[in-house]
Design a protein around this motif. Structure first.
Motif, mmCIF file in Angstrom:
data_model
loop_
_atom_site.group_PDB
_atom_site.id
_atom_site.type_symbol
_atom_site.label_atom_id
_atom_site.label_comp_id
_atom_site.label_asym_id
_atom_site.label_seq_id
_atom_site.Cartn_x
_atom_site.Cartn_y
_atom_site.Cartn_z
ATOM 1 N N SER A 34 0.785 -1.236 0.000
ATOM 2 C CA SER A 34 0.000 0.000 0.000
ATOM 3 C C SER A 34 0.816 1.284 0.000
ATOM 4 O O SER A 34 0.263 2.364 -0.176
ATOM 5 N N SER A 35 2.133 1.207 0.247
ATOM 6 C CA SER A 35 2.963 2.424 0.209
ATOM 7 C C SER A 35 4.369 2.073 -0.251
ATOM 8 O O SER A 35 4.795 0.906 -0.158
ATOM 9 N N GLY A 36 5.072 3.095 -0.715
ATOM 10 C CA GLY A 36 6.456 2.893 -1.141
ATOM 11 C C GLY A 36 7.329 2.403 0.008
ATOM 12 O O GLY A 36 8.243 1.600 -0.194
ATOM 13 N N HIS B 158 13.974 6.283 0.761
ATOM 14 C CA HIS B 158 13.261 5.042 0.430
ATOM 15 C C HIS B 158 12.051 4.857 1.326
ATOM 16 O O HIS B 158 11.669 3.730 1.634
ATOM 17 N N GLY B 159 11.438 5.968 1.770
ATOM 18 C CA GLY B 159 10.355 5.856 2.726
ATOM 19 C C GLY B 159 10.921 5.827 4.130
ATOM 20 O O GLY B 159 12.135 5.987 4.328
ATOM 21 N N HIS B 160 10.034 5.623 5.125
ATOM 22 C CA HIS B 160 10.513 5.769 6.508
ATOM 23 C C HIS B 160 10.790 4.418 7.182
ATOM 24 O O HIS B 160 10.426 4.161 8.315
ATOM 25 N N VAL C 199 10.115 3.929 -6.994
ATOM 26 C CA VAL C 199 8.847 4.458 -6.479
ATOM 27 C C VAL C 199 8.561 5.827 -7.112
ATOM 28 O O VAL C 199 7.428 6.121 -7.482
ATOM 29 N N MET C 200 9.610 6.641 -7.281
ATOM 30 C CA MET C 200 9.389 7.950 -7.901
ATOM 31 C C MET C 200 9.563 7.912 -9.425
ATOM 32 O O MET C 200 8.772 8.476 -10.162
ATOM 33 N N THR C 201 10.611 7.236 -9.893
ATOM 34 C CA THR C 201 10.924 7.270 -11.328
ATOM 35 C C THR C 201 10.046 6.340 -12.156
ATOM 36 O O THR C 201 9.883 6.551 -13.358
HETATM 37 C C1 LIG Z 1 8.039 8.459 -2.186
HETATM 38 C C2 LIG Z 1 9.153 7.494 -2.165
HETATM 39 C C3 LIG Z 1 9.175 6.386 -1.294
HETATM 40 C C4 LIG Z 1 8.160 6.205 -0.212
HETATM 41 O O1 LIG Z 1 6.872 6.003 -0.690
HETATM 42 P P1 LIG Z 1 5.637 6.251 0.311
HETATM 43 O O2 LIG Z 1 4.469 5.802 -0.496
HETATM 44 O O3 LIG Z 1 5.646 7.705 0.638
HETATM 45 O O4 LIG Z 1 5.876 5.405 1.512
HETATM 46 C C5 LIG Z 1 10.180 5.453 -1.434
HETATM 47 N N1 LIG Z 1 11.134 5.607 -2.351
HETATM 48 C C6 LIG Z 1 11.165 6.657 -3.192
HETATM 49 C C7 LIG Z 1 12.265 6.771 -4.203
HETATM 50 C C8 LIG Z 1 10.199 7.646 -3.109
HETATM 51 O O5 LIG Z 1 10.266 8.713 -3.913
#
Ligand SMILES: *Cc1c(COP(=O)(O)O)cnc(C)c1O
Length: 455
Positions: free
Chosen positions: A116-118, A146-148, A256-258
């Motif tokens: 559900s999340s990155g 890379h997220g938290h 996640v971003m690219t």
């Molecule tokens: C946004 C991001 C994440 C985290 O994704 P979330 O959905 O905010 O948890 C991880 N890696 C990269 C490269 C991101 O840009």
């Protein structure tokens, strides 16, 4: 209606009572740039409307996901029809299979698992890499986000190839004691680290192309023994992939971003598919969720086979593969044609030229860096190759620039370290609004006094 609609100031005051800092993700609070964050009540195409009825050209795009702009009619229709069929079943569904097939068709991954999340995607990819290799150590780069995830909220230790320290209170030292943090684009540091710790390294994780310290492209060098002139090149990612392979570690490319943003096949479409290699694992999020909470990790079938229930590495999620979110993602990806990326590239070129002209004319130091369709503006002289160099920015000047753009109806990301996100909905009117706002904002940046002792 008898009571007037609340305004952003009022809403922010109320929010701060019930939520830490008034926001659900820190960058939204405007702490870096000052002032009150705008409470957005609706969005359409390239435009945001706030609680005060003001309109802004949106350059946040929900931090990347809104590749097609807001409230795209076909995405809305697909989502509305999915919602009408019920919003979550906790069973396998059709759209999750179709979205997985779309991702497999478009990228190098052979299998995917939805989350559900990155953050969940990178956390799970790391667990899988550790389970697959039977090793513990993770390598990452300073400035890559890379997220938290505990083990990735790490700062470099006291020397190269020394283990990291927690990057935030709340992360125990034991969580970062198995993390090594290196400078981005530094091949020698990678070589030295693998020479010393190679047999303990489960995986190296990197942003496929950093976008969370501003855009810092992976560097390409000519392949050894080449004579130049159309010679084969070795990108930083290929170098990382080869180094990992030599040491039996997995290469995790965080897209996640690219992913589906830098290019239609993500960063891999710009390097791996050209150079003939693929990451062992890749993480996705943002665009692939079409504005809903959906993310994924995937990769080599033999590695993914280690995942529960097929293999022993545990991973699960109540809302994973949610039918509404996967429908939004699937519809978005099916609409993300070459024309969409061409449009975003073209609009980006116009905006970049406008930024260069305005900041240049005002005498403000700046560096514009691009990767695929993505770009960002550093308020410093470049080039910017790593996090230390990204940190050399003149933040007070960016903050003045940001606030002047906001006053002129352009909502930039409220931080100097962010990508400026365009969408296929950024038409001539939206781009012209940005161009019109730039000269005044550049003059506001130039007017910030230079601190004493600096020239
Ligand atoms: C946004 C991001 C994440 C985290 O994704 P979330 O959905 O905010 O948890 C991880 N890696 C990269 C490269 C991101 O840009």
């Amino acid at each position: 209606m008898t009571t007037p609609a609340p305004h952003s100031d009022e809403l922010f005051a109320r929010a701060k009572v019930v939520t830490p800092g008034g926001v659900n993700s820190p960058v939204r609070a405007f702490n870096a740039v000052g002032g009150t964050p705008r409470f957005i009540t609706s969005a359409q195409g390239a435009w945001l409307t706030d609680a005060d009825g003001r309109e802004y050209v949106d350059l946040i795009a929900s931090w990347g996901p809104m590749l097609l702009g807001h409230a795209h009619p076909e995405v809305l229709a697909a989502v509305q029809s999915a919602v009408a069929r019920g919003t979550s079943y906790g069973t396998p569904t059709v759209p999750e299979v179709e979205l997985a097939e779309e991702i497999v068709a478009r990228t190098s991954v052979e299998q995917v698992r939805f989350v559900s999340s990155g953050t969940e995607a990178t956390m799970s990819a790391i667990r899988l890499a550790r389970g697959f290799t039977g090793r513990d150590v993770i390598v990452k780069f300073a400035g890559c986000y890379h997220g938290h995830v505990d083990s990735l909220l790490a700062s470099a230790g006291s020397g190269l190839a020394t283990f990291a320290v927690p990057g935030t209170p709340g992360v125990p030292e034991s969580s970062t004691a198995l993390t090594l943090v290196l400078p981005y684009n530094d091949r020698a540091a990678v070589e030295a680290t693998f020479a010393e710790h190679g047999d303990r390294i489960a995986a190296l994780i990197t942003e496929a192309a950093p976008g969370n310290m501003g855009i810092v492209p992976p560097e390409y060098v000519e392949a050894e023994g080449s004579t130049g002139g159309g010679a084969p090149r070795v990108g930083f990612n290929q170098f990382l992939s080869q180094t990992c392979a030599r040491h039996g570690a997995l290469f995790i490319s965080d897209e996640v971003m690219t992913g589906f943003r830098a290019a239609s096949q993500g960063q891999w479409g710009l390097d791996g598919s050209v150079e003939g290699w693929a990451p062992d694992l890749t993480t996705f999020g943002k665009v692939m969720g079409g504005g809903f909470p959906a993310a994924a990790f995937g990769g080599r079938a033999d590695v993914m086979a280690h995942l529960s229930p097929e293999g022993p590495v545990y991973q699960a999620g109540t809302l994973s593969g949610n039918p509404v979110a996967t429908t939004a993602g699937l519809t978005t990806l099916r609409l993300a044609t070459d024309e969409v990326y061409a449009h975003i590239t073209e609009a980006g070129e116009t905006v970049k030229q406008g930024v260069a002209d305005a900041l240049g004319a005002a005498g403000v130091a700046h560096t514009i860096q691009s990767n695929g369709t993505m770009f960002s503006v550093f308020f410093s002289d470049g080039p910017v190759r790593n996090f230390d160099e990204a940190n050399a920015q003149d933040l007070p000047r960016f903050n003045a620039f940001f606030n002047a753009m906001l006053d002129a109806g352009v909502h930039l990301p409220p931080s100097a370290y962010e990508t400026w996100f365009l969408s296929s909905a950024h038409d001539d009117r939206a781009v012209q609004t940005i161009l019109d706002a730039l000269p005044g904002a550049a003059r506001a940046a130039a007017a910030v006094p230079t601190p004493e002792g600096e020239s």
